[in-house]
Design a protein around this motif. Structure first.
Motif, short mmCIF file in Angstrom:
data_model
loop_
_atom_site.label_atom_id
_atom_site.label_comp_id
_atom_site.label_asym_id
_atom_site.label_seq_id
_atom_site.Cartn_x
_atom_site.Cartn_y
_atom_site.Cartn_z
N LYS A 160 -1.84 36.18 4.20
CA LYS A 160 -0.60 35.98 3.84
C LYS A 160 0.07 34.62 4.67
CE LYS A 160 0.33 40.50 2.44
NZ LYS A 160 1.32 41.78 2.41
N GLY A 161 -0.88 33.90 5.32
CA GLY A 161 -0.35 33.02 6.07
C GLY A 161 -1.28 32.69 7.44
N ASP A 162 -1.37 31.72 7.91
CA ASP A 162 -2.00 31.28 9.08
C ASP A 162 -3.83 31.41 8.84
OD1 ASP A 162 0.27 30.75 10.54
OD2 ASP A 162 0.42 32.93 10.93
N GLY A 163 -4.04 31.57 7.72
CA GLY A 163 -5.69 31.59 7.30
C GLY A 163 -6.26 33.05 7.87
N ILE A 164 -5.53 33.75 8.15
CA ILE A 164 -5.95 35.10 8.65
C ILE A 164 -6.14 36.24 7.52
CG2 ILE A 164 -5.94 37.02 10.36
CD1 ILE A 164 -6.34 34.33 11.43
N PHE A 165 -7.30 36.42 7.12
CA PHE A 165 -7.49 37.53 6.08
C PHE A 165 -7.66 38.83 6.57
CE2 PHE A 165 -8.85 33.35 4.64
CZ PHE A 165 -8.56 33.36 3.32
N THR A 166 -7.09 39.91 5.70
CA THR A 166 -7.22 41.26 5.88
C THR A 166 -8.01 42.01 4.99
OG1 THR A 166 -5.20 41.65 5.10
CG2 THR A 166 -5.25 41.54 7.52
N CYS A 167 -8.91 42.71 4.95
CA CYS A 167 -9.77 43.38 3.95
C CYS A 167 -9.44 44.78 3.59
CB CYS A 167 -10.99 43.79 4.44
SG CYS A 167 -12.06 42.14 4.89
N PRO A 168 -9.43 45.34 2.36
CA PRO A 168 -9.18 46.60 2.08
C PRO A 168 -10.16 47.56 2.77
CG PRO A 168 -10.52 45.47 0.20
CD PRO A 168 -10.10 44.52 1.18
N PRO A 169 -9.83 49.00 2.80
CA PRO A 169 -10.57 49.79 3.53
C PRO A 169 -12.07 49.72 3.28
CG PRO A 169 -8.27 50.98 2.96
CD PRO A 169 -8.69 49.42 2.09
N TRP A 170 -12.37 49.44 2.14
CA TRP A 170 -14.14 49.70 1.58
C TRP A 170 -14.54 48.36 2.00
CZ3 TRP A 170 -9.40 49.99 -1.26
CH2 TRP A 170 -9.08 48.93 -2.19
N MET A 171 -13.89 47.42 2.57
CA MET A 171 -14.63 46.01 2.80
C MET A 171 -14.78 45.89 4.33
SD MET A 171 -13.59 42.53 1.15
CE MET A 171 -14.35 40.87 1.47
N ARG A 172 -15.68 45.21 5.02
CA ARG A 172 -15.73 44.92 6.28
C ARG A 172 -16.48 43.61 6.32
NH1 ARG A 172 -17.71 48.98 11.13
NH2 ARG A 172 -17.63 47.49 12.83
N VAL A 173 -16.04 42.90 7.42
CA VAL A 173 -16.46 41.48 7.82
C VAL A 173 -17.13 41.68 9.17
CG1 VAL A 173 -16.45 39.05 7.79
CG2 VAL A 173 -15.03 40.27 5.91
N ALA A 174 -18.41 41.09 9.49
CA ALA A 174 -18.95 40.99 10.79
C ALA A 174 -19.35 39.44 10.92
CB ALA A 174 -20.00 41.78 10.91
N ALA A 175 -19.45 38.93 12.00
CA ALA A 175 -19.80 37.59 12.37
C ALA A 175 -21.41 37.67 12.83
CB ALA A 175 -19.19 36.71 13.24
N ARG A 176 -22.35 36.74 12.42
CA ARG A 176 -23.72 36.68 12.90
C ARG A 176 -23.94 35.51 13.83
NH1 ARG A 176 -23.97 35.37 7.36
NH2 ARG A 176 -24.79 33.35 6.92
#
Length: 311
Positions: A229-245
Motif C-alpha cells: 500500500k506504499g513504500d514498496g513494502i508487501f504484506t502476505c495473506p496468512p497462508w503465504m510466507r516469504v523468506a530470503a536465501r
C-alpha cells in the motif's frame, strides 16, 4: 501445516521428489520450517510441476515474448485459486463489492492463460459495478469512468501495467485523483524504458497527484498474491510466507533485513508445489512483510541444471 504439505509433496510430486533426491535431502530429517528446500521456479518452464496425477482445469502461462520459453502452472481446481485471491483481496482491501475496478490490462478473452487477468476478471464481476471493466487503449471511456466513479459512494481502484499507468499519468485532463487507489502490477513489456520502482512510483505519484502507489505481487507459478500500500513494502495473506536465501548458497536462509533471493511458501499451491525459490531479490522483515529489490537471472541452483537437462 507447511511441514505436512512438504512431506506430502516430497512423496507425490515427481519433479520436487527428484530435485530433493539429487540434493540428497532426507525428507524424514526435515522438522523445521527453515530446513525445507525450495524448488527453483525455472522448473515450471521445463516440467509439469504437479502433485499426484490429474487433468488440469486450467494452465496459467507466464508472460513472455515468442522467443522465450514461458512457465506453465497446471491448476487442478480453479476454485482453489478463486478462494485464495478473493480471500487475499478481502484481507488487504475488504470486499470487492465496495469497489469500482478500472483495469488498464488486456481483457480476459485475449489472455485466457493469464492468472492476473483471470483474477481481475473475477474481481470485476464480484464488484457488481457497471463501470468496472477493462479500459486499456480506451482513454476517453476511462476518463468518463473515473469521473463517474469518483461521484459514486464506492472506492475507485485503478489497476494496471506500469507502462499504461505512466501513459495515463501524463494526460493533463485527468479528474482529481486524490481518492483513487492506483495499483501497478509491473511490466513495461517493451513499451517504455525500464525504471526502478522508486522512479516509477515517483512519476506515478506526481502525475496522478496521489500520496502512495499500491502494488500487486504475484506470478503464474503462485496462486496467492501479496500487496503493497506504499513504500514498496508487501504484506502476505496468512497462508503465504516469504523468506530470503543466500544468493551464493541457495539452500541457506539468511537473517531478517538482509538482501537475498526470495523463497515463497504458498499453501494454495497444494496441487503443484508450495515451496518456490523465485528469481526475485529482496529483504524480509520481522513482521513477515518484504521488500523487492530487483531480479537476478541465469541462477545456478544446485541440482537445477541437471534436472532441467533431463526434462
Amino acid at each position: 501445516m507447511a511441514l505436512e504439505l512438504f512431506c506430502h509433496q516430497a512423496e507425490h510430486n515427481k519433479v520436487y521428489a527428484t530435485y530433493l533426491d539429487m540434493l540428497k535431502i532426507q525428507v524424514e530429517g526435515i522438522h523445521e520450517f527453515d530446513d525445507i528446500p525450495f524448488l527453483p521456479i525455472e522448473f515450471f518452464k521445463s516440467h509439469q510441476v504437479v502433485t499426484g496425477s490429474w487433468k488440469p482445469e486450467a494452465v496459467f502461462h507466464s508472460s513472455g515474448t515468442s522467443s522465450n520459453v514461458v512457465s506453465k502452472h497446471q491448476v487442478k481446481e480453479l476454485s482453489v485459486y478463486r478462494n485464495s485471491f478473493i480471500s487475499g483481496f478481502r484481507v488487504a482491501y475488504g470486499a470487492p463489492e465496495g469497489y469500482i475496478i478500472l483495469c488498464l490490462l488486456p481483457n480476459y478473452a485475449d489472455n485466457p492463460n493469464s492468472s492476473l487477468i483471470y483474477m481481475t476478471d473475477e474481481l470485476i464481476k464480484l464488484s457488481g459495478q457497471e463501470l468496472s471493466g477493462y479500459y486499456l487503449n480506451q482513454d476517453d471511456d476511462l476518463h468518463k469512468a473515473l469521473k463517474a466513479g469518483l461521484k459514486s459512494d464506492k472506492k475507485v481502484l485503478l489497476l494496471g501495467v506500469s507502462y499504461a499507468l505512466l501513459d495515463l499519468a501524463e494526460r493533463r485532463d485527468l479528474p482529481d485523483m486524490e481518492k483513487v487507489i492506483v495499483m501497478e502490477t509491473g511490466g513495461m513489456k517493451g513499451n517504455r524504458k525500464e525504471m526502478v520502482k522508486e522512479e516509477l512510483h515517483g512519476a506515478l505519484k506526481s502525475g496522478f497527484g496521489v500520496g502512495e502507489i499500491h502494488s500487486e505481487y504475484g506470478m503464474s507459478e503462485l496462486l496467492s498474491q501479496a500487496y503493497s500500500k506504499g513504500d514498496g513494502i508487501f504484506t502476505c495473506p496468512p497462508w503465504m510466507r516469504v523468506a530470503a536465501r543466500d544468493v551464493n548458497d541457495p539452500l541457506k536462509q539468511i537473517g531478517l533485513g538482509r538482501s537475498g533471493g526470495l523463497n515463497i511458501i504458498d499453501l494454495a499451491n497444494v496441487h503443484s508445489c508450495a515451496f518456490i525459490a523465485t528469481q526475485d531479490l529482496g529483504k524480509v522483515y520481522a513482521d513477515g512483510s518484504f521488500e523487492l529489490l530487483g531480479r537476478y537471472d541465469h541462477s545456478d541452483i544446485r541440482g537445477c541444471n541437471l534436472l532441467l537437462a533431463e526434462g
